[in-house]
Design a protein around this motif. Structure first.
Motif, PDB file in Angstrom:
ATOM      1  N   UNK A 106      -4.671  90.702  82.250  1.00  0.00           N
ATOM      2  CA  UNK A 106      -4.203  89.900  82.537  1.00  0.00           C
ATOM      3  C   UNK A 106      -5.207  89.234  83.816  1.00  0.00           C
ATOM      4  N   UNK A 107      -5.546  90.460  84.289  1.00  0.00           N
ATOM      5  CA  UNK A 107      -6.976  90.366  84.984  1.00  0.00           C
ATOM      6  C   UNK A 107      -7.984  89.441  84.706  1.00  0.00           C
ATOM      7  N   UNK A 108      -8.543  89.796  83.843  1.00  0.00           N
ATOM      8  CA  UNK A 108      -9.467  88.699  82.803  1.00  0.00           C
ATOM      9  C   UNK A 108      -9.100  87.382  82.789  1.00  0.00           C
ATOM     10  N   UNK A 109      -7.689  87.722  82.389  1.00  0.00           N
ATOM     11  CA  UNK A 109      -7.275  86.296  81.977  1.00  0.00           C
ATOM     12  C   UNK A 109      -7.999  85.564  83.112  1.00  0.00           C
ATOM     13  N   UNK A 110      -7.449  85.735  84.412  1.00  0.00           N
ATOM     14  CA  UNK A 110      -7.592  84.633  85.356  1.00  0.00           C
ATOM     15  C   UNK A 110      -8.544  84.364  86.197  1.00  0.00           C
ATOM     16  N   UNK A 151     -18.826  87.106  79.588  1.00  0.00           N
ATOM     17  CA  UNK A 151     -19.461  86.489  80.456  1.00  0.00           C
ATOM     18  C   UNK A 151     -20.566  84.913  80.568  1.00  0.00           C
ATOM     19  N   UNK A 152     -19.878  83.841  81.518  1.00  0.00           N
ATOM     20  CA  UNK A 152     -20.505  83.001  81.249  1.00  0.00           C
ATOM     21  C   UNK A 152     -21.956  82.516  82.623  1.00  0.00           C
ATOM     22  N   UNK A 153     -23.282  81.630  81.683  1.00  0.00           N
ATOM     23  CA  UNK A 153     -23.917  81.777  82.427  1.00  0.00           C
ATOM     24  C   UNK A 153     -23.649  81.251  84.154  1.00  0.00           C
ATOM     25  N   UNK A 154     -22.786  80.503  84.260  1.00  0.00           N
ATOM     26  CA  UNK A 154     -22.541  79.110  85.173  1.00  0.00           C
ATOM     27  C   UNK A 154     -21.585  80.862  86.229  1.00  0.00           C
ATOM     28  N   UNK A 155     -21.319  81.909  86.257  1.00  0.00           N
ATOM     29  CA  UNK A 155     -20.533  82.811  86.204  1.00  0.00           C
ATOM     30  C   UNK A 155     -21.483  83.287  87.503  1.00  0.00           C
ATOM     31  N   UNK A 156     -23.116  83.841  86.831  1.00  0.00           N
ATOM     32  CA  UNK A 156     -24.036  84.566  87.153  1.00  0.00           C
ATOM     33  C   UNK A 156     -25.131  83.913  88.557  1.00  0.00           C
ATOM     34  N   UNK A 213     -10.854  83.958  83.345  1.00  0.00           N
ATOM     35  CA  UNK A 213     -11.077  82.837  82.017  1.00  0.00           C
ATOM     36  C   UNK A 213     -10.995  81.394  82.685  1.00  0.00           C
ATOM     37  N   UNK A 214      -9.303  81.633  83.143  1.00  0.00           N
ATOM     38  CA  UNK A 214      -8.659  80.781  83.832  1.00  0.00           C
ATOM     39  C   UNK A 214      -9.267  79.619  85.023  1.00  0.00           C
ATOM     40  N   UNK A 215     -10.482  80.697  85.612  1.00  0.00           N
ATOM     41  CA  UNK A 215     -11.154  79.824  86.621  1.00  0.00           C
ATOM     42  C   UNK A 215     -12.558  79.945  85.856  1.00  0.00           C
ATOM     43  N   UNK A 256     -14.990  83.840  79.158  1.00  0.00           N
ATOM     44  CA  UNK A 256     -14.458  83.673  77.671  1.00  0.00           C
ATOM     45  C   UNK A 256     -13.243  85.333  77.484  1.00  0.00           C
ATOM     46  N   UNK A 257     -12.024  85.003  76.866  1.00  0.00           N
ATOM     47  CA  UNK A 257     -11.422  85.736  76.493  1.00  0.00           C
ATOM     48  C   UNK A 257     -11.387  86.740  75.290  1.00  0.00           C
ATOM     49  N   UNK A 258     -11.370  87.130  74.192  1.00  0.00           N
ATOM     50  CA  UNK A 258     -10.951  86.962  73.134  1.00  0.00           C
ATOM     51  C   UNK A 258     -10.015  88.439  73.356  1.00  0.00           C
ATOM     52  N   UNK A 259      -8.362  87.958  73.125  1.00  0.00           N
ATOM     53  CA  UNK A 259      -7.703  88.447  72.463  1.00  0.00           C
ATOM     54  C   UNK A 259      -6.934  89.003  71.049  1.00  0.00           C
TER      55      UNK A 259
END
Length: 129
Positions: free
Chosen positions: A76-80, A101-106, A82-84, A88-91
């Motif tokens: 659930x925390x990882x999906x938070x 991890x997205x490059x933009x997050x870095x 992802x929503x931000x 990307x989360x593969x379930x």
């Protein structure tokens, strides 16, 4: 005792069993808030990325970080995140099997860190004036 109030022995046994069940459930419940897990997960993924260039993280990575948390709560925390738009989360089977991890997050994390360092530097300079 309690029997004089009209409680049957069966109800007393059920109440005792229910209290034990609730205690066990409480111990299994999440220890940290979702946002705190999300923040720490992101920070640790970015630190790992800087050390190893790794951008994909499986559930073992997170369960090692959050030993007191359930896989559902971590998911659930990882999906938070992802929503931000940060990962990307593969379930698979309702669990975050792989998180990318997205490059933009870095970039955002690095810019935020630089801003904080810059602000701290400005405060130090002002204190010298």
């Amino acid at each position: 005792g309690l029997l004089s109030f009209g409680l049957s022995p069966i109800l007393l046994i059920q109440a005792s069993a229910n209290a034990k069940y609730c205690e066990r459930r409480k111990n299994k419940m999440a220890k940290m808030k979702l946002q705190k897990i999300a923040d720490l997960s992101l920070k640790n993924m970015i630190i790992t990325y800087h050390d190893t260039n790794r951008t994909r993280f499986d559930m073992d990575f997170f369960t090692t970080l959050f030993t007191e948390e359930t896989q559902d709560h971590i998911t659930n925390a990882l999906q938070v995140l992802e929503s931000d738009g940060l990962v990307d989360v593969f379930i698979a089977d309702t669990i975050a099997y792989m998180t990318t991890l997205h490059p933009s997050a870095i970039r955002d994390f690095e810019e935020d860190t630089l801003l904080k360092k810059g602000y701290k530097c400005i405060k130090e300079i002002r204190s010298l004036i």
